[in-house]
Design a protein around this motif. Structure first.
Motif, mmCIF file in Angstrom:
data_model
loop_
_atom_site.group_PDB
_atom_site.id
_atom_site.type_symbol
_atom_site.label_atom_id
_atom_site.label_comp_id
_atom_site.label_asym_id
_atom_site.label_seq_id
_atom_site.Cartn_x
_atom_site.Cartn_y
_atom_site.Cartn_z
ATOM 1 N N UNK A 102 -43.102 2.848 87.456
ATOM 2 C CA UNK A 102 -41.669 3.043 87.597
ATOM 3 C C UNK A 102 -40.982 2.530 86.338
ATOM 4 N N UNK A 103 -39.819 3.060 86.060
ATOM 5 C CA UNK A 103 -39.024 2.584 84.927
ATOM 6 C C UNK A 103 -38.340 1.282 85.339
ATOM 7 N N UNK A 104 -38.798 0.125 84.854
ATOM 8 C CA UNK A 104 -38.208 -1.140 85.301
ATOM 9 C C UNK A 104 -36.742 -1.289 84.903
ATOM 10 N N UNK A 105 -36.342 -0.685 83.774
ATOM 11 C CA UNK A 105 -34.943 -0.762 83.356
ATOM 12 C C UNK A 105 -34.042 0.007 84.315
ATOM 13 N N UNK A 106 -34.520 1.156 84.758
ATOM 14 C CA UNK A 106 -33.739 1.940 85.718
ATOM 15 C C UNK A 106 -33.620 1.184 87.038
ATOM 16 N N UNK A 107 -34.720 0.562 87.481
ATOM 17 C CA UNK A 107 -34.677 -0.212 88.713
ATOM 18 C C UNK A 107 -33.726 -1.396 88.568
ATOM 19 N N UNK A 108 -33.750 -2.043 87.422
ATOM 20 C CA UNK A 108 -32.856 -3.185 87.209
ATOM 21 C C UNK A 108 -31.391 -2.758 87.284
ATOM 22 N N UNK A 109 -31.071 -1.619 86.679
ATOM 23 C CA UNK A 109 -29.680 -1.124 86.741
ATOM 24 C C UNK A 109 -29.271 -0.828 88.177
ATOM 25 N N UNK A 110 -30.194 -0.257 88.944
ATOM 26 C CA UNK A 110 -29.886 0.031 90.350
ATOM 27 C C UNK A 110 -29.595 -1.253 91.115
ATOM 28 N N UNK A 111 -30.436 -2.249 90.916
ATOM 29 C CA UNK A 111 -30.267 -3.506 91.642
ATOM 30 C C UNK A 111 -28.990 -4.236 91.218
ATOM 31 N N UNK A 112 -28.577 -4.043 89.969
ATOM 32 C CA UNK A 112 -27.366 -4.707 89.486
ATOM 33 C C UNK A 112 -26.094 -3.975 89.883
ATOM 34 N N UNK A 113 -26.173 -2.631 89.978
ATOM 35 C CA UNK A 113 -24.951 -1.836 90.171
ATOM 36 C C UNK A 113 -24.771 -1.294 91.582
ATOM 37 N N UNK A 114 -25.815 -1.320 92.390
ATOM 38 C CA UNK A 114 -25.727 -0.784 93.753
ATOM 39 C C UNK A 114 -25.981 -1.908 94.758
ATOM 40 N N UNK A 115 -25.416 -1.761 95.937
ATOM 41 C CA UNK A 115 -25.648 -2.731 97.003
ATOM 42 C C UNK A 115 -26.915 -2.312 97.767
ATOM 43 N N UNK A 116 -28.048 -2.591 97.141
ATOM 44 C CA UNK A 116 -29.333 -2.143 97.680
ATOM 45 C C UNK A 116 -29.768 -3.085 98.793
ATOM 46 N N UNK A 117 -29.936 -2.538 100.023
ATOM 47 C CA UNK A 117 -30.371 -3.346 101.150
ATOM 48 C C UNK A 117 -31.865 -3.673 101.042
ATOM 49 N N UNK A 118 -32.650 -2.679 100.677
ATOM 50 C CA UNK A 118 -34.087 -2.908 100.481
ATOM 51 C C UNK A 118 -34.654 -1.787 99.634
#
Length: 476
Positions: free
Chosen positions: A223-239
């Motif tokens: 997986x693209x770790x940078x893309x995942x990091x942006x998601x976790x920082x910018x979205x209210x990810x429950x899980x």
């Protein structure tokens, strides 16, 4: 017969008559067809016309001749016609149950060598040991013996340990996941899911109005770790939902370094992990720790099933969770899964005896042989039009069209020829993987595989091209 007796098109009427005869309801097993002379007299046409119609059906593989015995056919139910509905998954499900269909859409690794016989033998022995009047009432979260075994099997250290009360067993995986959606209050919540992802999981989340963000796998399984990091920082990810070791249907394994990077991100953001371990035991070579060993066990849920290893006689799904104990127990009690205590005990003893662990290497060896047979043939015959994502385990192959084609045309053409594939779009909610397909690699004779590869190649070569810009957006 409405055609003139010796019309050039009389064979078409004979062909239609035979096709309907083969597909008549109630036909079971091989059907013995009328002889050339019988059919010529019945339909009032020449024997040569009958021979031509039989030859067409024989070329299509729907009829075969036996010396001195005549012509035979296997009954084939009519396929769901295109346009009967716009739900592709429904079309796949319905046609997978049609008699005579060559089903290449399934993911059933245990079907190649199931453990149903030893399981049922154990069950019979247990029935003698535990007559009905001595059996304990069914436990709402699953039989304690099986829950205890699973807890021990998933325990790897004092930090990453499980207990029987952390394990919940349901009638099937779907029912278990429905309970998780309710307990975790995922309706309208944002969840990140690996893509491609199992269609059953996607449909469950979609029906529960979960806000799904798809995280595409790269060709090497990372997986693209940078893309995942942006998601976790910018979205209210429950899980986030990720595979334990083997990503299916992609067939790849997350590289160890990438697995550690993902675990670090989840730990630093305190994100819950819902780990899919359904195919974890089917990885050819288990390298490194599974993802669950690298994250906070108090922010972890693991789900899996027995069917992929044991077979259809073990349909139960299960989940492990340290949290929400009261809510999970209540929902399992309300769902009232009616599970056989004896069957669950038999599964537990199948594992405890070491039979499953002895079986796994043989199963993986057989699956690898079947996949290799398919892959070698596809690369030899279709290497210019179809690219194989090299699988690292499992019973399926993930394929990518080398040129942008309308995959629905490929699907429909094969369906008319009684061959069922799983188009890539089934494994995404936002139109990804439109140039992909998943094929079951359970096997067949060399002649049968050659025929199927030929039909697949014809379908791809004859399919119309799709818009190149749309293709570039869907080649994840």
């Amino acid at each position: 017969m409405s055609e003139p007796r010796e019309s050039d098109f009389a064979y078409q009427a004979v062909y239609r008559y035979l096709t309907q005869l083969i597909s008549e309801p109630g036909n079971q097993g091989a059907i013995r067809l009328p002889s050339l002379r019988q059919l010529a007299e019945r339909l009032n046409v020449s024997i040569s016309t009958i021979q031509y119609a039989y030859a067409l059906l024989e070329k299509e593989g729907r009829v075969y001749s036996v010396a001195k015995s005549g012509y035979f056919a296997q009954p084939t139910s009519s396929v769901m016609p295109p346009g009967r509905g716009d739900d592709l998954l429904e079309t796949v499900y319905v046609n997978a149950r049609c008699t005579g269909m060559q089903v290449l859409s399934a993911d059933e690794p245990a079907s190649i060598q199931p453990l149903d016989r030893p399981l049922l033998m154990l069950e019979r022995e247990l029935l003698r040991q535990y007559p009905r009047h001595l059996q304990t009432p069914a436990q709402p979260c699953g039989e304690l013996e099986l829950r205890t075994l699973l807890a021990a099997r998933y325990t790897s250290s004092a930090a990453h340990c499980w207990h029987a009360e952390d394990v919940y067993i349901g009638a099937d995986l779907r029912g278990v996941l429905e309970i998780l959606i309710a307990v975790l209050e995922l309706r309208h919540a944002t969840v990140v899911i690996e893509s491609p992802c199992d269609w059953m999981i996607l449909r469950l989340f979609q029906s529960a109005e979960v806000q799904v963000i798809e995280l595409p796998l790269q060709p090497d399984g990372a997986f693209d770790p940078q893309k995942l990091q942006r998601l976790l920082e910018n979205e209210r990810v429950r899980l986030i939902l990720l595979s334990s070791r083997l990503n299916m249907p992609h067939g790849s394994c997350i590289p160890p370094a990438n697995r550690e990077a993902i675990a670090h991100l989840l730990l630093s953001h305190g994100t819950w992990l819902l780990e899919n371990d359904c195919h974890g035991d089917l990885l050819d070579d288990a390298i490194g720790e599974p993802l669950r060993e690298l994250v906070d066990p108090d922010r972890l849920l693991v789900f899996s099933m027995f069917e992929k290893i044991i077979g259809v006689e073990a349909p139960y799904g299960f989940v492990l969770s340290r949290q929400w104990r009261a809510d999970l127990q209540r929902h399992f009690l309300l769902r009232s899964f009616r599970l056989s205590p004896i069957r669950q005990k038999a599964i537990a003893r199948l594992y405890a005896s070491g039979r499953v662990d002895q079986h796994l290497p043989m199963l993986k060896h057989l699956l690898r042989e079947r996949r290799t047979q398919w892959i070698d043939l596809i690369r030899e015959r279709l290497g210019d039009i179809l690219h194989v994502i090299e699988p690292e385990g499992g019973a399926t192959i993930w394929l990518h069209s080398a040129r942008p084609v309308v995959m629905d045309a490929v699907f429909q053409r094969l369906l008319k020829q009684h061959v069922l594939i799983a188009p890539g779009e089934l494994f995404s909610l936002r139109g990804l993987h439109a140039q992909h397909m998943r094929l079951s690699a359970i096997g067949g004779t060399e002649h049968e595989l050659l025929r199927l590869v030929g039909l697949l190649g014809d379908a791809l070569r004859l399919a119309p091209r799709t818009d190149a810009r749309k293709h570039s957006a869907c080649t994840q």
